[in-house]
Design an enzyme around this catalytic site. Structure first.
Site, mmCIF file in Angstrom:
data_model
loop_
_atom_site.group_PDB
_atom_site.id
_atom_site.type_symbol
_atom_site.label_atom_id
_atom_site.label_comp_id
_atom_site.label_asym_id
_atom_site.label_seq_id
_atom_site.Cartn_x
_atom_site.Cartn_y
_atom_site.Cartn_z
ATOM 1 N N LEU A 39 0.845 -1.193 0.000
ATOM 2 C CA LEU A 39 0.000 0.000 0.000
ATOM 3 C C LEU A 39 0.880 1.243 0.000
ATOM 4 C CD1 LEU A 39 -2.702 -0.919 2.679
ATOM 5 C CD2 LEU A 39 -2.767 -1.300 0.219
ATOM 6 N N ASP A 40 0.532 2.197 -0.833
ATOM 7 C CA ASP A 40 1.249 3.471 -0.799
ATOM 8 C C ASP A 40 0.516 4.405 0.162
ATOM 9 O OD1 ASP A 40 -0.981 4.540 -2.189
ATOM 10 O OD2 ASP A 40 0.040 4.427 -4.128
ATOM 11 N N SER A 41 0.991 5.631 0.293
ATOM 12 C CA SER A 41 0.410 6.547 1.278
ATOM 13 C C SER A 41 -1.047 6.875 0.962
ATOM 14 C CB SER A 41 1.239 7.829 1.375
ATOM 15 O OG SER A 41 1.313 8.477 0.123
#
Length: 83
Positions: A39-41
């Site tokens: 997951l990215d930000s």
């Protein structure tokens, strides 16, 4: 099934909406959002928003920054149960 298990199951359900195909991932409190789940930000913020919407608990900016693991998310979600 205990409260912690239910919270983890709900978090897993939310992760599956963001990352289809992640249903087979074995989540624990130490599972890292970025390194383990990819997951990215933006994904992490989306996930936190889904938890907020479901529980009614609003995470602080500090909690958003610190939300590096499933355990951090579970801690935020558990506040709703304890209130």
């Amino acid at each position: 099934m205990g409260m912690g298990d239910r919270i983890l199951r709900n978090i897993k359900r939310h992760i599956a909406t963001i990352r289809p195909g992640s249903a087979d991932i074995d989540l624990s409190r130490s599972t890292r959002l970025g390194e383990d789940l990819g997951l990215d930000s933006l994904d992490a913020v989306t996930l936190m928003m889904q938890i907020e919407e479901e529980t009614g608990v609003v995470a602080s900016d500090e909690e958003l920054v610190e939300a590096a693991t499933v355990g951090h998310l579970a801690k935020v979600a558990a506040r709703a149960v304890l209130q």
